[in-house]
Design a protein around this motif. Structure first.
Motif, PDB file in Angstrom:
ATOM      1  N   GLN A  64       0.844  -1.189   0.000  1.00 22.62           N
ATOM      2  CA  GLN A  64       0.000   0.000   0.000  1.00 22.62           C
ATOM      3  C   GLN A  64       0.884   1.246   0.000  1.00 22.62           C
ATOM      4  OE1 GLN A  64      -3.275   0.072  -0.115  1.00 22.62           O
ATOM      5  NE2 GLN A  64      -3.888  -2.020   0.383  1.00 22.62           N
ATOM      6  N   MET A  65       0.562   2.201  -0.858  1.00 22.14           N
ATOM      7  CA  MET A  65       1.287   3.460  -0.873  1.00 22.14           C
ATOM      8  C   MET A  65       0.385   4.538  -1.452  1.00 22.14           C
ATOM      9  SD  MET A  65       3.952   3.093  -4.070  1.00 22.14           S
ATOM     10  CE  MET A  65       4.875   1.815  -3.236  1.00 22.14           C
ATOM     11  N   LEU A  90      -0.223  -2.386 -10.770  1.00 21.15           N
ATOM     12  CA  LEU A  90      -0.844  -1.366  -9.936  1.00 21.15           C
ATOM     13  C   LEU A  90      -2.333  -1.633  -9.803  1.00 21.15           C
ATOM     14  CD1 LEU A  90       0.812   1.938 -11.219  1.00 21.15           C
ATOM     15  CD2 LEU A  90       1.448   0.577  -9.230  1.00 21.15           C
ATOM     16  N   ARG A  91      -2.855  -1.406  -8.606  1.00 21.55           N
ATOM     17  CA  ARG A  91      -4.291  -1.459  -8.351  1.00 21.55           C
ATOM     18  C   ARG A  91      -4.718  -0.117  -7.789  1.00 21.55           C
ATOM     19  NH1 ARG A  91      -4.578  -7.166  -4.996  1.00 21.55           N
ATOM     20  NH2 ARG A  91      -4.159  -8.580  -6.755  1.00 21.55           N
ATOM     21  N   GLY A  92      -5.741   0.452  -8.389  1.00 21.92           N
ATOM     22  CA  GLY A  92      -6.181   1.744  -7.912  1.00 21.92           C
ATOM     23  C   GLY A  92      -7.392   2.244  -8.659  1.00 21.92           C
ATOM     24  N   GLN A 159      -3.887  -2.990 -13.318  1.00 21.33           N
ATOM     25  CA  GLN A 159      -3.195  -2.770 -14.583  1.00 21.33           C
ATOM     26  C   GLN A 159      -1.763  -3.285 -14.450  1.00 21.33           C
ATOM     27  OE1 GLN A 159      -4.656  -1.935 -17.177  1.00 21.33           O
ATOM     28  NE2 GLN A 159      -6.279  -0.449 -16.821  1.00 21.33           N
ATOM     29  N   LYS A 160      -1.298  -3.929 -15.529  1.00 24.49           N
ATOM     30  CA  LYS A 160       0.047  -4.481 -15.525  1.00 24.49           C
ATOM     31  C   LYS A 160       0.789  -4.030 -16.770  1.00 24.49           C
ATOM     32  CE  LYS A 160       2.670  -8.813 -15.199  1.00 24.49           C
ATOM     33  NZ  LYS A 160       2.604 -10.287 -15.030  1.00 24.49           N
ATOM     34  N   SER A 191      -3.939  13.385  -3.143  1.00 23.01           N
ATOM     35  CA  SER A 191      -3.062  12.239  -2.980  1.00 23.01           C
ATOM     36  C   SER A 191      -3.772  10.993  -3.506  1.00 23.01           C
ATOM     37  CB  SER A 191      -2.712  12.059  -1.498  1.00 23.01           C
ATOM     38  OG  SER A 191      -1.898  10.922  -1.318  1.00 23.01           O
ATOM     39  N   LEU A 192      -3.059  10.171  -4.269  1.00 18.02           N
ATOM     40  CA  LEU A 192      -3.663   9.011  -4.918  1.00 18.02           C
ATOM     41  C   LEU A 192      -3.228   7.724  -4.223  1.00 18.02           C
ATOM     42  CD1 LEU A 192      -5.363   7.904  -7.297  1.00 18.02           C
ATOM     43  CD2 LEU A 192      -3.223   7.698  -8.569  1.00 18.02           C
ATOM     44  N   PRO A 193      -4.138   7.007  -3.538  1.00 10.04           N
ATOM     45  CA  PRO A 193      -3.782   5.722  -2.922  1.00 10.04           C
ATOM     46  C   PRO A 193      -3.741   4.614  -3.979  1.00 10.04           C
ATOM     47  CG  PRO A 193      -6.080   6.213  -2.500  1.00 10.04           C
ATOM     48  CD  PRO A 193      -5.522   7.404  -3.247  1.00 10.04           C
ATOM     49  N   ILE A 194      -2.739   3.780  -3.924  1.00 12.97           N
ATOM     50  CA  ILE A 194      -2.607   2.670  -4.868  1.00 12.97           C
ATOM     51  C   ILE A 194      -2.011   1.468  -4.150  1.00 12.97           C
ATOM     52  CG2 ILE A 194      -2.307   4.116  -6.922  1.00 12.97           C
ATOM     53  CD1 ILE A 194       0.679   3.520  -6.742  1.00 12.97           C
ATOM     54  N   GLN A 195      -2.138   0.299  -4.786  1.00 12.79           N
ATOM     55  CA  GLN A 195      -1.407  -0.901  -4.383  1.00 12.79           C
ATOM     56  C   GLN A 195      -0.392  -1.208  -5.470  1.00 12.79           C
ATOM     57  OE1 GLN A 195      -3.586  -4.269  -2.542  1.00 12.79           O
ATOM     58  NE2 GLN A 195      -5.430  -3.098  -3.013  1.00 12.79           N
TER      59      GLN A 195
END
Length: 644
Positions: A64-65, A90-92, A159-160, A191-195
């Motif tokens: 998580q970031m 990435l997941r978001g 997305q990969k 701020s954009l949270p993503i995995q």
């Protein structure tokens, strides 16, 4: 007389010797073929067993970031790439790729080399650093982000992307003169949270496509030439596809493998209505059920194209949210498909009527059970005749066998006189009728969007439970023995195989080639070309690749083409082309659609087996004729109506 009969006797003796030698030679040849087959299968088993034993399941660790507003997020890769490719997942709150031209808000991803003179943190955690310390070594990967007020409400999208890194950069990294880092920034005002996950050894799709084609070719070789049973062939091919993934360092975990199996479809296959009834009716009418069953398969797939719930490919198409938003509902789907399906049904009738023009060729001279009874009598008679009279024990055994022959002969005489097949359990017939009404009624209720409370699979399962309750059967072993577990296992293996081929890149390659051809023609011809390509590619591919995963892939292609503003193509005609192609293409081969495999499995259980080649001779010409008619219908509609 001796001079005349002697040569004849010698001739018969020589003939018998020749026949014996021929039979012996044939048996030796069959033994050699069997041994070669076992040897090849054993080698294949040893190969994929060795690969699976030497590889581990690939599990990527997601972190998580958040990408801060107006700043650059940097993450140092703790593991050097195995090859020249670096995978980033990435997941978001991203939009699908085909919406990328609708907004300028983008999350940009870079893989770059950290300069040796730049300060390196003591820990490898994610951090925000100055852009001046970095040297970009790859092209940027752009992802479209949703609007700020939608970040917390939209579902996550995965997305990969695989980056190609030069050998010079890799040498520096591996020698300790630099490190690879992922750099992310966004121009949205939040701020954009993503995995985030990093793949040090992404699969090489170019090699994967070749391996996938080889595995698929091997499956068809085993099925067409009947090297092994089709269920066993699917087991071997699916296991081999997993072994190829493992060899390419992409071995899926067991939970992931189980998620590839479409349990909904397997549940639906527990209600097998028409095939046993058709077989019984053909036996009563003294008809060979095989041609009738082939025709039933073909018309099942044609009729399934009519409505959104008639066939699994249509369910996949109609349940897509983008297609639903384009105005494709139950009514519009049925109305647009009805005339085309009717034209195909008429064409198929004449084609099958010509194929089976002499109905007398379809008749048995005697019912199947009578033939089997005659065969059994002959077996017991030969067994009795083979015994000598040297002992009382042998006389006793021969007498017992002859009593068996007499009893079977009386049964045969009774069947020939009556020729009827009475209903043996009228109460169970009524209970079965009640259950059948329930299942069919709920199948039709599923066609109404407001009443879609139970899926087709749940309806089938509840119907089976209802009949077990009403029938009050205690011998569950006998009931379960009637379930076509080999067919269910075949489908489960086929689902795994197709997902494996998709992971290797074969399905995406088919779609990409289709998209490239459409983009290569002039703007005024693109819609016609798109309709023709989607129709024919989906039809041919569905004949040789299961149409369920293929439809899933082709739906994405159709949506991508329609959402591309440069092409300006309407979505609905592409949907009709895909529905016709996927459903009608399933008629091409014995494993092209679920109806084909289920019918063949049930027929084999009842003693009426037809091979891949036997069905191919009937189904593939019908499929080609159907697609030609569907092409004419879609082109006529393209000329007469404004699709937009």
């Amino acid at each position: 007389m001796k001079n005349i009969s002697g040569p004849k006797d010698d001739h018969h003796e020589l003939t018998d010797v020749d026949d014996t030698d021929a039979v012996t030679g044939h048996r030796k040849q069959n033994k050699w073929v069997k041994n070669i087959k076992i040897g090849i299968l054993l080698v294949v088993w040893m190969i994929f067993t060795g690969i699976l034993m030497s590889s581990t399941e690939k599990e990527l660790e997601f972190r998580q970031m958040a990408v801060p507003e107006g700043q650059i997020k940097t993450y140092t890769l703790q593991e050097a790439p195995v090859g020249s490719r670096v995978g980033v997942i990435l997941r978001g709150a991203f939009l699908p790729v085909h919406y990328s031209n609708l907004t300028e808000n983008r999350l940009s991803i870079f893989v770059h080399l950290h300069n040796a003179t730049a300060p390196v943190q003591s820990d490898n955690s994610s951090q925000v650093q100055d852009l001046s310390y970095y040297e970009n070594v790859t092209e940027a990967w752009h992802l479209t982000v949703v609007q700020v007020d939608m970040i917390d409400t939209v579902p996550e999208l995965t997305q990969k992307h695989n980056f190609d890194v030069s050998q010079v950069v890799l040498n520096k990294v591996r020698s300790g003169n630099g490190v690879l880092q992922i750099r992310m920034f966004t121009n949205i005002n939040a701020s954009l949270p993503i995995q985030f996950a990093y793949d040090p050894s992404p699969i090489n799709k170019e090699a994967g496509i070749i391996y996938a084609a080889i595995v698929l070719l091997g499956l068809y070789i085993m099925i067409i030439w009947e090297v092994v049973h089709r269920t066993f062939a699917a087991m071997i091919a699916s296991t081999l596809s997993i072994a190829v993934l493992a060899a390419l360092d992409e071995r899926p975990s067991m939970p992931e493998l189980m998620s590839w199996i479409d349990v909904e479809t397997l549940l639906l296959l527990f209600v097998l209505l028409m095939t046993p009834v058709t077989i019984r009716l053909c036996e009563v009418m003294e008809l060979n059920p095989v041609p009738i069953l082939m025709s039933m398969i073909i018309y099942s797939n044609i009729g399934g194209a009519l409505t959104p719930v008639g066939d699994p490919p249509n369910v996949i198409i109609a349940s897509n949210s983008h297609i639903a938003k384009a105005g494709v509902n139950f009514t519009t789907f049925t109305l647009h498909m009805a005339l085309g399906v009717l034209m195909v049904m008429v064409q198929t009738y004449f084609q099958l009527r010509y194929k089976f023009k002499n109905i007398n060729d379809l008749r048995f001279t005697e019912p199947q059970d009578v033939q089997e009874l005659r065969h059994e009598i002959a077996v017991w008679q030969r067994a009795a005749a083979s015994l000598s009279s040297y002992s009382k024990d042998e006389d006793l055994v021969r007498e017992t066998l002859l009593k068996k022959v007499n009893r079977l002969s009386r049964m045969l005489k009774k069947k020939l006189v009556t020729g009827s097949y009475p209903i043996r359990n009228r109460v169970l017939l009524v209970k079965s009728g009640v259950t059948l009404v329930f299942v069919v009624a709920f199948f039709f209720l599923h066609s109404v969007p407001e009443l879609q409370r139970l899926s087709l699979g749940w309806t089938a399962l509840l119907g089976a439970i209802l009949l077990l309750i009403l029938a009050d059967r205690e011998d569950m072993e006998a009931v379960l023995a009637r379930v076509e577990f080999s067919t269910l296992l075949f489908f489960a293996c086929l689902f795994v195989l197709m997902e494996g081929l998709s992971e290797l890149g074969l399905i995406d390659w088919i779609g990409k080639q289709t998209e490239n051809i459409i983009l290569s023609v002039g703007e005024e011809s693109r819609l016609a070309v798109a309709i023709l390509l989607i129709l024919w590619v989906s039809a041919i591919a569905s004949a040789f690749v299961d149409n369920i995963p293929l439809t899933t892939m082709m739906v994405k292609i159709a949506i991508s083409l329609a959402e591309n503003e440069a092409l300006d193509l309407p979505l609905q005609p592409l949907v009709w082309a895909l529905a016709f192609g996927a459903c009608l293409g399933g008629n091409g081969t014995l494993i092209g659609a679920s109806a084909n495999v289920v019918c063949a499995g049930v027929a084999e259980q009842h003693g009426y087996r037809f091979t891949f080649v036997e069905y191919f001779k009937v189904g593939f010409p019908v499929m080609i004729g159907s697609i030609v008619v569907a092409t004419g219908y879609l082109m006529m509609a393209h000329v007469l109506f404004t699709w937009h």
